[in-house]
Design an enzyme around this catalytic site. Structure first.
Site, PDB file in Angstrom:
ATOM      1  N   ASP A   1       0.808  -0.703   0.353  1.00 58.03           N
ATOM      2  CA  ASP A   1      -0.841  -0.240   0.237  1.00 58.03           C
ATOM      3  C   ASP A   1       0.656   1.630   0.206  1.00 58.03           C
ATOM      4  O   ASP A   1       0.697   2.195   0.318  1.00 58.03           O
ATOM      5  CB  ASP A   1      -0.762   0.377   1.211  1.00 58.03           C
ATOM      6  CG  ASP A   1      -0.113  -0.255   2.368  1.00 58.03           C
ATOM      7  OD1 ASP A   1       1.251   0.174   2.664  1.00 58.03           O
ATOM      8  OD2 ASP A   1      -1.175  -0.056   3.323  1.00 58.03           O
TER       9      ASP A   1
ATOM     10  N   CYS B   1       4.901  -0.243   3.158  1.00 61.64           N
ATOM     11  CA  CYS B   1       5.610  -1.506   3.068  1.00 61.64           C
ATOM     12  C   CYS B   1       6.495  -1.433   3.427  1.00 61.64           C
ATOM     13  O   CYS B   1       6.782  -1.681   5.307  1.00 61.64           O
ATOM     14  CB  CYS B   1       5.460  -2.474   2.405  1.00 61.64           C
ATOM     15  SG  CYS B   1       6.802  -2.058   0.471  1.00 61.64           S
TER      16      CYS B   1
ATOM     17  N   HIS C   1       9.268  -3.774  -3.703  1.00 63.18           N
ATOM     18  CA  HIS C   1       8.321  -4.696  -2.471  1.00 63.18           C
ATOM     19  C   HIS C   1       8.646  -4.708  -0.695  1.00 63.18           C
ATOM     20  O   HIS C   1      10.077  -5.490  -0.973  1.00 63.18           O
ATOM     21  CB  HIS C   1       6.709  -5.112  -1.881  1.00 63.18           C
ATOM     22  CG  HIS C   1       6.486  -5.474  -0.905  1.00 63.18           C
ATOM     23  ND1 HIS C   1       4.922  -4.490  -0.386  1.00 63.18           N
ATOM     24  CD2 HIS C   1       6.166  -6.559   0.084  1.00 63.18           C
ATOM     25  CE1 HIS C   1       4.476  -5.006   0.715  1.00 63.18           C
ATOM     26  NE2 HIS C   1       5.001  -6.290   0.868  1.00 63.18           N
TER      27      HIS C   1
ATOM     28  N   HIS D   1      -2.794   4.398  -8.215  1.00 68.07           N
ATOM     29  CA  HIS D   1      -3.292   2.909  -8.208  1.00 68.07           C
ATOM     30  C   HIS D   1      -1.075   2.163  -7.805  1.00 68.07           C
ATOM     31  O   HIS D   1      -0.933   3.170  -8.360  1.00 68.07           O
ATOM     32  CB  HIS D   1      -3.221   2.891  -9.772  1.00 68.07           C
ATOM     33  CG  HIS D   1      -4.936   3.314 -10.630  1.00 68.07           C
ATOM     34  ND1 HIS D   1      -4.637   2.949 -12.022  1.00 68.07           N
ATOM     35  CD2 HIS D   1      -6.012   3.759  -9.961  1.00 68.07           C
ATOM     36  CE1 HIS D   1      -5.635   4.009 -12.015  1.00 68.07           C
ATOM     37  NE2 HIS D   1      -6.375   3.870 -10.707  1.00 68.07           N
TER      38      HIS D   1
END
Length: 208
Positions: free
Chosen positions: A13, A16, A120, A201
């Site tokens: 999101d 992280c 991530h 997005h």
């Protein structure tokens, strides 16, 4: 030493890094807004160190930028959080199996571990056995006199190398992604970040 090193997945999101640090430091996956404020305060308090050349933007602009939940963190933020918690942060990169160690010159006595796939961050923890409840996770490890954390380090590296063999990483220079929201295709981390920042997005899938 009994147990296994496990990867604790943090939601994708844009926060992280902060939530992964929150988990390994405090067993709390919801520390992002608080830790963003910690970083902004540290940067604002030392404009000589955190100057435009260092940050890539003015001190004020950076502080506004890092407190925006849409923006991603990286090396600058990890070094500040290492200092804030007075613990080393080891960030393992799956693609290269390199470990970037933040705070290593400060003589800290404890270390936490993260894993990074190119886009991530997740948390690494020591669990008594596979699929044990998260409550049993050990995430803080004592740094011994030779500046290692003992056998945990090789277990962590084995996990990273296993993820590397499975190609569980994103080559951020030239990977192709499709936005899961609007289906637009982007190439490379720079385009993905720009698209995320322009649209909000953040649900990308890699495709070849």
């Amino acid at each position: 030493m009994e147990g296994v090193v496990v990867r604790r997945v943090i939601p994708s999101d844009n926060s992280c890094l902060f939530n992964a640090v929150g988990y390994v430091m405090d067993h709390d996956r919801h520390r992002a807004s608080e830790l963003r404020q910690v970083i902004a305060a540290a940067v604002a308090s030392d404009p000589l160190k955190y100057n435009e050349a260092f940050l890539g933007k003015s001190n004020d602009d950076y502080c506004a930028w890092i407190t925006n939940p849409e923006k991603w963190g990286g090396a600058i933020e990890l070094s500040i959080l290492s200092e804030y918690y007075a613990r080393e942060i080891a960030a393992y990169d799956i693609q290269t199996s390199r470990c970037d160690l933040y705070g290593q010159s400060k003589g800290y006595r404890e270390r936490v571990m993260l894993i990074y796939d190119g886009l991530h961050y997740d948390a690494l923890a020591m669990s008594p056995f596979e699929n044990a409840p998260h409550e049993f996770d050990q995430t803080i490890f004592v740094v011994n006199s030779n500046r290692t954390i003992g056998p945990v380090e090789s277990l962590a590296l084995n996990l990273v190398k296993d993820a590397q063999r499975k190609r569980s990483y994103t080559n951020t220079a030239n990977f192709t992604l499709r936005c899961g929201v609007c289906q637009i295709g982007v190439i490379g981390q720079k385009e993905a970040v720009e698209h995320a920042q322009a649209t909000g997005h953040v649900n990308f899938q890699e495709y070849r």
